[in-house]
Design a protein around this motif. Structure first.
Motif, PDB file in Angstrom:
ATOM      1  N   CYS A 175       0.856  -1.179   0.000  1.00 16.20           N
ATOM      2  CA  CYS A 175       0.000   0.000   0.000  1.00 16.20           C
ATOM      3  C   CYS A 175       0.897   1.235   0.000  1.00 16.20           C
ATOM      4  N   GLU A 176       1.165   1.767  -1.181  1.00 14.61           N
ATOM      5  CA  GLU A 176       1.988   2.965  -1.320  1.00 14.61           C
ATOM      6  C   GLU A 176       1.146   4.102  -1.888  1.00 14.61           C
ATOM      7  N   VAL A 177       1.548   5.320  -1.611  1.00 16.58           N
ATOM      8  CA  VAL A 177       0.760   6.484  -2.004  1.00 16.58           C
ATOM      9  C   VAL A 177       0.510   6.549  -3.514  1.00 16.58           C
ATOM     10  N   PRO A 178       1.527   6.423  -4.386  1.00 16.37           N
ATOM     11  CA  PRO A 178       1.256   6.517  -5.833  1.00 16.37           C
ATOM     12  C   PRO A 178       0.241   5.484  -6.319  1.00 16.37           C
ATOM     13  N   SER A 179       0.345   4.244  -5.822  1.00 11.81           N
ATOM     14  CA  SER A 179      -0.575   3.195  -6.256  1.00 11.81           C
ATOM     15  C   SER A 179      -1.984   3.445  -5.757  1.00 11.81           C
ATOM     16  N   LEU A 180      -2.132   3.959  -4.553  1.00 12.98           N
ATOM     17  CA  LEU A 180      -3.456   4.241  -4.014  1.00 12.98           C
ATOM     18  C   LEU A 180      -4.107   5.425  -4.725  1.00 12.98           C
ATOM     19  N   ILE A 181      -3.310   6.407  -5.102  1.00 11.80           N
ATOM     20  CA  ILE A 181      -3.849   7.535  -5.872  1.00 11.80           C
ATOM     21  C   ILE A 181      -4.368   7.054  -7.223  1.00 11.80           C
ATOM     22  N   GLN A 182      -3.637   6.121  -7.851  1.00 12.86           N
ATOM     23  CA  GLN A 182      -4.076   5.585  -9.135  1.00 12.86           C
ATOM     24  C   GLN A 182      -5.345   4.761  -9.002  1.00 12.86           C
ATOM     25  N   VAL A 243      25.251   3.396  -0.540  1.00 11.92           N
ATOM     26  CA  VAL A 243      23.915   3.234   0.045  1.00 11.92           C
ATOM     27  C   VAL A 243      22.985   4.347  -0.424  1.00 11.92           C
ATOM     28  N   VAL A 244      23.493   5.581  -0.427  1.00 10.70           N
ATOM     29  CA  VAL A 244      22.694   6.730  -0.884  1.00 10.70           C
ATOM     30  C   VAL A 244      22.274   6.547  -2.337  1.00 10.70           C
ATOM     31  N   THR A 245      23.201   6.115  -3.184  1.00 12.12           N
ATOM     32  CA  THR A 245      22.918   5.929  -4.612  1.00 12.12           C
ATOM     33  C   THR A 245      21.831   4.876  -4.817  1.00 12.12           C
ATOM     34  N   ILE A 246      21.960   3.744  -4.143  1.00 16.06           N
ATOM     35  CA  ILE A 246      20.980   2.661  -4.288  1.00 16.06           C
ATOM     36  C   ILE A 246      19.616   3.084  -3.765  1.00 16.06           C
ATOM     37  N   PHE A 247      19.597   3.713  -2.601  1.00 16.90           N
ATOM     38  CA  PHE A 247      18.328   4.085  -1.971  1.00 16.90           C
ATOM     39  C   PHE A 247      17.589   5.144  -2.791  1.00 16.90           C
ATOM     40  N   TYR A 248      18.257   6.228  -3.115  1.00 15.82           N
ATOM     41  CA  TYR A 248      17.580   7.330  -3.792  1.00 15.82           C
ATOM     42  C   TYR A 248      17.183   6.979  -5.219  1.00 15.82           C
ATOM     43  N   SER A 249      17.989   6.189  -5.918  1.00 22.08           N
ATOM     44  CA  SER A 249      17.629   5.821  -7.286  1.00 22.08           C
ATOM     45  C   SER A 249      16.348   5.001  -7.312  1.00 22.08           C
ATOM     46  N   SER A 250      16.166   4.091  -6.338  1.00 21.91           N
ATOM     47  CA  SER A 250      14.949   3.279  -6.299  1.00 21.91           C
ATOM     48  C   SER A 250      13.748   4.080  -5.830  1.00 21.91           C
ATOM     49  N   VAL A 251      13.925   4.955  -4.840  1.00 24.35           N
ATOM     50  CA  VAL A 251      12.802   5.746  -4.324  1.00 24.35           C
ATOM     51  C   VAL A 251      12.325   6.751  -5.363  1.00 24.35           C
ATOM     52  N   ILE A 252      13.255   7.411  -6.028  1.00 24.76           N
ATOM     53  CA  ILE A 252      12.877   8.383  -7.060  1.00 24.76           C
ATOM     54  C   ILE A 252      12.121   7.697  -8.189  1.00 24.76           C
ATOM     55  N   ALA A 253      12.519   6.464  -8.533  1.00 24.16           N
ATOM     56  CA  ALA A 253      11.828   5.722  -9.585  1.00 24.16           C
ATOM     57  C   ALA A 253      10.390   5.397  -9.203  1.00 24.16           C
ATOM     58  N   VAL A 254      10.108   5.301  -7.897  1.00 23.67           N
ATOM     59  CA  VAL A 254       8.753   4.992  -7.431  1.00 23.67           C
ATOM     60  C   VAL A 254       7.906   6.251  -7.307  1.00 23.67           C
ATOM     61  N   TYR A 255       8.460   7.295  -6.673  1.00 23.39           N
ATOM     62  CA  TYR A 255       7.651   8.456  -6.307  1.00 23.39           C
ATOM     63  C   TYR A 255       7.700   9.599  -7.315  1.00 23.39           C
ATOM     64  N   LEU A 256       8.664   9.600  -8.214  1.00 26.21           N
ATOM     65  CA  LEU A 256       8.757  10.683  -9.197  1.00 26.21           C
ATOM     66  C   LEU A 256       8.654  10.154 -10.620  1.00 26.21           C
ATOM     67  N   GLN A 257       7.941   9.038 -10.798  1.00 21.66           N
ATOM     68  CA  GLN A 257       7.812   8.440 -12.121  1.00 21.66           C
ATOM     69  C   GLN A 257       6.687   9.104 -12.911  1.00 21.66           C
ATOM     70  N   PRO A 258       6.779   9.113 -14.248  1.00 22.29           N
ATOM     71  CA  PRO A 258       5.690   9.647 -15.074  1.00 22.29           C
ATOM     72  C   PRO A 258       4.479   8.733 -15.046  1.00 22.29           C
ATOM     73  N   LYS A 259       3.337   9.254 -15.470  1.00 28.36           N
ATOM     74  CA  LYS A 259       2.095   8.479 -15.458  1.00 28.36           C
ATOM     75  C   LYS A 259       1.921   7.750 -16.790  1.00 28.36           C
ATOM     76  N   ASN A 260       2.388   6.518 -16.851  1.00 26.32           N
ATOM     77  CA  ASN A 260       2.118   5.663 -18.007  1.00 26.32           C
ATOM     78  C   ASN A 260       2.289   4.209 -17.576  1.00 26.32           C
ATOM     79  N   PRO A 261       1.681   3.249 -18.303  1.00 29.15           N
ATOM     80  CA  PRO A 261       1.726   1.841 -17.884  1.00 29.15           C
ATOM     81  C   PRO A 261       3.133   1.285 -17.739  1.00 29.15           C
ATOM     82  N   TYR A 262       4.041   1.679 -18.650  1.00 27.28           N
ATOM     83  CA  TYR A 262       5.418   1.171 -18.561  1.00 27.28           C
ATOM     84  C   TYR A 262       6.086   1.622 -17.271  1.00 27.28           C
TER      85      TYR A 262
END
Length: 310
Positions: A175-182, A243-262
């Motif tokens: 249950c994450e915010v982007p998925s619940l908004i969708q 650690v910073v590189t791994i963490f932020y790259s994955s989080v940004i991909a989840v929370y700052l992604q564009p709105k499309n199925p891919y």
């Protein structure tokens, strides 16, 4: 007023259209879960029991390890969803979202604090003990945990009061915010604006501060003429930077992604890695690349801590 979906709960789809992939992910998640438990528990024990690790760096590292252990509270539910029923109650979704938001924000702030600690250690070594005293370290850690809790209090209730679609199918593992908004069938403008603002303050601002710290560290290191000092400075910062590189790259991909199925499909993989992979990788990065931690582990086992590193 709670919407009509709240008494029934939700269906976490994950990769239900690919059962074979979910079986593979079950093994991967279970392995990561065990590594997270063992690795982070070991780091906390070493930081507490070994006097030579009673320093600000390992105080913050033990906080990070405790936070990663808290992340494991989601994994048993995820394993059940990967192998069998994929339902989650409204209350369970609320608790999951609340804790996940709180821990994610805390980790963002904590990694920023650790970058500041590394900045002081490399750029102001003569003043390190004076600046990074015990009380300040405790206050900085407390601020990280409190800000995480505050962010979750602000973000969680509006998200779960959205007018969800009748099918109640969340295209995600958690249950994450982007998925619940969708999942909402009504107007989500306020929630999207709130997510954008919170993402700026809990992702962009901390990451910018981390980059500023490492730019200052890089300038200091470039002025060093000693090869040994170079090696020591890089050894001090390399694990945290990974650690910073791994963490932020994955989080940004989840929370700052564009709105499309891919992007949504890709976001599920990154979200899974963010929730499961990073907590298991963090202790590996810090133990395999840190001679002090390895020496502390040898002392814990009763071996000679002065033996040569292999």
């Amino acid at each position: 007023m709670v919407n009509q979906s709240s008494p029934v709960g939700f269906l976490l789809l994950g990769f239900s259209e690919h059962p074979g992939l979910e079986r593979i992910l079950f093994v991967v998640v279970l392995t990561s879960y065990l590594l997270t438990l063992v690795g982070n528990t070991l780091i906390i024990l070493l930081s507490v029991l070994d006097p030579r690790l009673h320093s600000p760096m390992y105080f913050f590292l033990s906080n990070l390890s405790f936070l990663d252990l808290c992340f494991t509270s989601f994994i048993p539910q995820m394993l059940v969803n990967l192998w069998g029923p994929k339902t989650i109650s409204f209350l369970g979704c609320f608790i999951q979202l609340f804790i996940f938001m709180s821990l994610g924000t805390t980790e963002c702030i904590l990694l920023t604090v650790m970058a500041f600690d590394r900045y002081v250690a490399v750029c102001l070594p003569l003043h390190y003990a004076t600046i990074m005293h015990r009380r300040l370290c405790q206050q900085l850690a407390a601020v990280a945990w409190v800000l995480g809790l505050a962010q979750s209090i602000v973000q969680t209730p509006p998200t779960l009061h959205l007018p969800f679609c009748p099918h109640r199918q969340i295209d995600d593992f958690l249950c994450e915010v982007p998925s619940l908004i969708q999942l909402a069938c009504g107007d989500t403008t306020y929630n999207e604006m709130q997510l954008a603002v919170s993402s700026f303050f809990i992702l962009v601002v901390p990451l910018s501060l981390v980059l500023v710290s490492y730019c200052a560290i890089a300038r200091t290191v470039l002025r060093i003429n000693s090869a040994q000092a170079w090696k020591k400075a890089l050894g001090t910062c390399s694990s945290h930077l990974m650690v910073v590189t791994i963490f932020y790259s994955s989080v940004i991909a989840v929370y700052l992604q564009p709105k499309n199925p891919y992007a949504q499909k890709r976001g599920k993989f990154f979200g899974l890695f963010y929730a499961v992979g990073t907590p298991s990788l963090n202790p590996l990065i810090y133990t395999l690349r840190n001679k002090e931690v390895k020496r502390a582990f040898r002392r814990l086992l009763g071996k000679d801590g002065k033996s040569r590193e292999t």
